[in-house]
Scaffold this active site. Structure first.
Site, mmCIF file in Angstrom:
data_model
loop_
_atom_site.group_PDB
_atom_site.id
_atom_site.type_symbol
_atom_site.label_atom_id
_atom_site.label_comp_id
_atom_site.label_asym_id
_atom_site.label_seq_id
_atom_site.Cartn_x
_atom_site.Cartn_y
_atom_site.Cartn_z
ATOM 1 N N ARG A 1 -10.592 -5.326 5.283
ATOM 2 C CA ARG A 1 -10.731 -3.870 5.471
ATOM 3 C C ARG A 1 -10.801 -3.105 4.147
ATOM 4 O O ARG A 1 -9.922 -3.244 3.294
ATOM 5 C CB ARG A 1 -9.557 -3.339 6.305
ATOM 6 C CG ARG A 1 -9.635 -1.823 6.575
ATOM 7 C CD ARG A 1 -8.532 -1.322 7.499
ATOM 8 N NE ARG A 1 -8.461 -2.141 8.683
ATOM 9 C CZ ARG A 1 -7.349 -2.742 9.111
ATOM 10 N NH1 ARG A 1 -6.220 -2.561 8.484
ATOM 11 N NH2 ARG A 1 -7.368 -3.495 10.183
ATOM 12 N N CYS B 1 -3.195 2.773 14.050
ATOM 13 C CA CYS B 1 -2.108 2.243 13.216
ATOM 14 C C CYS B 1 -1.119 3.347 12.868
ATOM 15 O O CYS B 1 -1.497 4.366 12.299
ATOM 16 C CB CYS B 1 -2.712 1.636 11.949
ATOM 17 S SG CYS B 1 -1.441 0.981 10.855
ATOM 18 N N CYS C 1 8.165 2.226 -4.960
ATOM 19 C CA CYS C 1 6.800 1.705 -5.134
ATOM 20 C C CYS C 1 6.026 2.678 -6.044
ATOM 21 O O CYS C 1 5.828 3.850 -5.684
ATOM 22 C CB CYS C 1 6.119 1.570 -3.774
ATOM 23 S SG CYS C 1 7.149 0.701 -2.560
ATOM 24 N N CYS D 1 10.953 8.613 1.308
ATOM 25 C CA CYS D 1 11.279 7.182 1.332
ATOM 26 C C CYS D 1 12.176 6.807 0.144
ATOM 27 O O CYS D 1 11.921 7.220 -0.982
ATOM 28 C CB CYS D 1 9.994 6.355 1.308
ATOM 29 S SG CYS D 1 10.316 4.583 1.426
ATOM 30 N N CYS E 1 3.253 5.087 -4.798
ATOM 31 C CA CYS E 1 3.366 5.770 -3.499
ATOM 32 C C CYS E 1 3.809 7.229 -3.576
ATOM 33 O O CYS E 1 4.903 7.549 -4.065
ATOM 34 C CB CYS E 1 4.318 5.003 -2.590
ATOM 35 S SG CYS E 1 4.302 5.703 -0.918
ATOM 36 N N CYS F 1 -1.249 -1.039 16.002
ATOM 37 C CA CYS F 1 -0.733 -1.598 14.757
ATOM 38 C C CYS F 1 0.374 -0.653 14.284
ATOM 39 O O CYS F 1 0.305 0.557 14.532
ATOM 40 C CB CYS F 1 -1.840 -1.684 13.708
ATOM 41 S SG CYS F 1 -1.270 -2.350 12.117
ATOM 42 N N CYS G 1 -1.266 -8.130 9.687
ATOM 43 C CA CYS G 1 -2.160 -7.339 8.849
ATOM 44 C C CYS G 1 -1.474 -7.289 7.487
ATOM 45 O O CYS G 1 -0.392 -6.712 7.371
ATOM 46 C CB CYS G 1 -2.311 -5.938 9.450
ATOM 47 S SG CYS G 1 -3.230 -4.803 8.379
HETATM 48 N N1 SAM Z 1 6.671 2.062 4.181
HETATM 49 C C1 SAM Z 1 5.959 0.968 4.708
HETATM 50 C C2 SAM Z 1 5.732 -0.135 3.702
HETATM 51 O O1 SAM Z 1 5.800 0.113 2.514
HETATM 52 O O2 SAM Z 1 5.499 -1.262 4.147
HETATM 53 C C3 SAM Z 1 4.631 1.342 5.348
HETATM 54 C C4 SAM Z 1 3.709 2.353 4.691
HETATM 55 S S1 SAM Z 1 3.105 1.977 3.064
HETATM 56 C C5 SAM Z 1 2.463 3.563 2.609
HETATM 57 C C6 SAM Z 1 1.694 0.942 3.346
HETATM 58 C C7 SAM Z 1 0.846 0.522 2.187
HETATM 59 O O3 SAM Z 1 0.044 1.600 1.740
HETATM 60 C C8 SAM Z 1 1.502 0.013 0.928
HETATM 61 O O4 SAM Z 1 1.974 -1.301 1.022
HETATM 62 C C9 SAM Z 1 0.355 0.116 -0.070
HETATM 63 O O5 SAM Z 1 -0.385 -1.080 -0.085
HETATM 64 C C10 SAM Z 1 -0.509 1.261 0.497
HETATM 65 N N2 SAM Z 1 -0.511 2.432 -0.393
HETATM 66 C C11 SAM Z 1 0.462 3.354 -0.523
HETATM 67 N N3 SAM Z 1 0.144 4.283 -1.451
HETATM 68 C C12 SAM Z 1 -1.056 3.945 -1.941
HETATM 69 C C13 SAM Z 1 -1.912 4.493 -2.943
HETATM 70 N N4 SAM Z 1 -1.569 5.563 -3.655
HETATM 71 N N5 SAM Z 1 -3.099 3.890 -3.172
HETATM 72 C C14 SAM Z 1 -3.459 2.779 -2.470
HETATM 73 N N6 SAM Z 1 -2.680 2.213 -1.516
HETATM 74 C C15 SAM Z 1 -1.493 2.780 -1.265
HETATM 75 C C1 DTB Z 2 -2.700 -0.273 4.101
HETATM 76 O O1 DTB Z 2 -2.818 -1.366 3.497
HETATM 77 N N1 DTB Z 2 -3.255 0.865 3.692
HETATM 78 C C2 DTB Z 2 -2.903 1.950 4.573
HETATM 79 C C3 DTB Z 2 -2.144 1.226 5.723
HETATM 80 N N2 DTB Z 2 -2.046 -0.117 5.233
HETATM 81 C C4 DTB Z 2 -0.881 1.751 6.183
HETATM 82 C C5 DTB Z 2 -2.156 3.043 3.888
HETATM 83 C C6 DTB Z 2 -2.912 3.612 2.702
HETATM 84 C C7 DTB Z 2 -2.084 4.733 2.141
HETATM 85 C C8 DTB Z 2 -2.773 5.446 1.014
HETATM 86 C C9 DTB Z 2 -1.924 6.539 0.439
HETATM 87 C C10 DTB Z 2 -1.591 7.617 1.422
HETATM 88 O O2 DTB Z 2 -2.477 8.124 2.136
HETATM 89 O O3 DTB Z 2 -0.400 8.038 1.465
HETATM 90 FE FE1 SF4 Z 3 8.250 3.766 0.922
HETATM 91 FE FE2 SF4 Z 3 5.795 4.214 0.054
HETATM 92 FE FE3 SF4 Z 3 7.049 1.995 -0.692
HETATM 93 FE FE4 SF4 Z 3 6.242 2.272 1.894
HETATM 94 S S1 SF4 Z 3 4.933 2.138 0.082
HETATM 95 S S2 SF4 Z 3 8.246 1.542 1.163
HETATM 96 S S3 SF4 Z 3 6.507 4.499 2.139
HETATM 97 S S4 SF4 Z 3 7.662 4.116 -1.203
#
Ligand code: SAM
Ligand code: DTB
Ligand code: SF4
Length: 345
Positions: free
Chosen positions: A283, A120, A80, A76, A83, A151, A211
């Protein structure tokens, strides 16, 4: 269903920019000060208030089960800080292309067989291209035909893309505010808070359910947690689903060494989410493995009524389904089959 535009209730009587979050709003919006006052209640009083709200709005006391599948992993372009899928961080996640329809339907069938309510599909995109939308639309149709709620979380959405997903049968779109607006700037620089609000608005405008939640434990203050919940609760209407993620500190990300949040503060956050968004599905999302059974039990008592179910989130682990079934049974919690009929106040 009547299409509704997401708007934020305006805060009034603001004396200065500094006081913006401190004023009680004439239209009934939650002020940050009111939410901080909830956080500051004696623990048992806060839990009591949350349970009253929960029982009044969810008399069945059931727990929703949502299963995640990463349909497009890693690589990506966003930054973030939490992430593992951001290409710029050196994590163990390997980038993969979009899964084939068959692979997605196999995973959805397995989720259905395990008793999941919602499926989802998550993609590590900043935003989908129109040709991605066509492919995801086929996945949505297939998953819906299995009798699951659908979702998707694909990043920022334009209005026409939201419309296409709605027409394919998408029930919910996940897009998180993640944290308070001021803390957000220290977590993400490649997209703004307003971009997130615009996507949520585009989803609402086509009549899909929202959501939307975020992550706690990223080093934000309690006031910033309160400001984050105020933004969610003041969305009009507030989201139908509110995922509260506990940061999973992944090696290679800027937040890898973040000190964990006090578990009782996590429970308080759940209770405050329940009180401020009484009819939302709150959730327990990422980070449940680290929370353990006792803290999760307190979270259910604080009003959580949904979990991610299945041993994998997107790239990180989640408790085994069997372990979760045992925990729910031990706590005497029922699972729900569908929350389609629920109507927001
Ligand atoms: N790329 C899309 C976005 O950012 O909207 C969808 C997937 S993104 C991984 C969805 C959510 O996962 C993020 O907004 C964040 O709240 C959660 N998330 C990602 N990495 C995480 C982590 N290490 N711990 C907790 N939540 C995480
Ligand atoms: C959300 O709020 N949490 C989920 C879902 N929406 C997509 C994702 C959590 C991701 C946690 C880190 C991972 O597994 O990569
Ligand atoms: Fe990309 Fe992760 Fe940010 Fe979603 S949360 S936009 S997958 S870097």
């Amino acid at each position: 269903m009547q299409a509704t535009q997401t708007t934020e209730k305006p805060l009034t009587q603001v004396k200065s920019q500094k006081d913006l979050h401190k004023e009680v709003d004439a239209s009934g919006a939650w002020s940050v000060a009111q939410i901080e006052a909830l956080f500051a209640l004696p623990f048992s009083e806060l839990m009591f208030k949350a349970q009253e709200t929960h029982h009044a709005n969810f008399p069945d006391g059931d727990v929703e089960l949502a299963t995640l599948l990463s349909i497009k992993t890693g690589g990506c372009p966003e930054d973030c800080s939490y992430c593992p899928q951001a290409a710029r961080y050196d994590t163990d996640v390997k980038a993969n292309k979009l899964l084939d329809l068959d692979e997605v339907l196999e995973a959805a069938k397995a989720a259905k067989a395990a008793g999941s309510n919602r499926f989802c599909m998550g993609a590590a995109w900043r935003e989908p291209k129109d040709r991605d939308i066509e492919k995801v639309a086929a996945m949505i149709k297939g998953v819906k035909a299995l009798g699951l709620e659908t979702c998707a979380t694909l990043g920022m959405l334009e209005a026409n893309q939201a419309q296409a997903l709605q027409e394919a049968g998408l029930d919910f779109y996940n897009h998180n505010l993640d944290t308070s607006e001021d803390f957000y700037r220290s977590v993400i620089s490649t997209r703004g808070y307003q971009d997130r609000l615009d996507t949520i608005s585009n989803v609402r405008a086509v009549g899909m359910s929202v959501c939307c939640g975020g992550i706690v434990g990223m080093g934000e203050s309690r006031e910033q947690r309160a400001a984050f919940l105020a933004r969610l609760a003041n969305l009009s209407p507030y989201p139908e689903s509110v995922p509260i993620n506990h940061l999973v500190p992944v090696a290679g990300t800027p937040l890898e060494n973040q000190k964990p949040l006090d578990p009782l503060e996590f429970v308080r956050t759940i209770a405050v989410a329940r009180i401020t968004m009484p009819r939302a599905r709150v959730r327990l999302s990422a980070g449940r493995q680290e929370l353990g059974r006792a803290v999760q039990a307190m979270c259910f008592q604080a009003g959580a009524n949904s979990i991610f179910y299945g041993e994998q989130l997107l790239t990180t682990g989640n408790p085994e389904a069997e372990q979760d079934r045992e925990l729910l049974a031990e706590l005497g919690l029922k699972t729900k089959q569908s929350c389609k009929a629920e109507v927001l106040v």
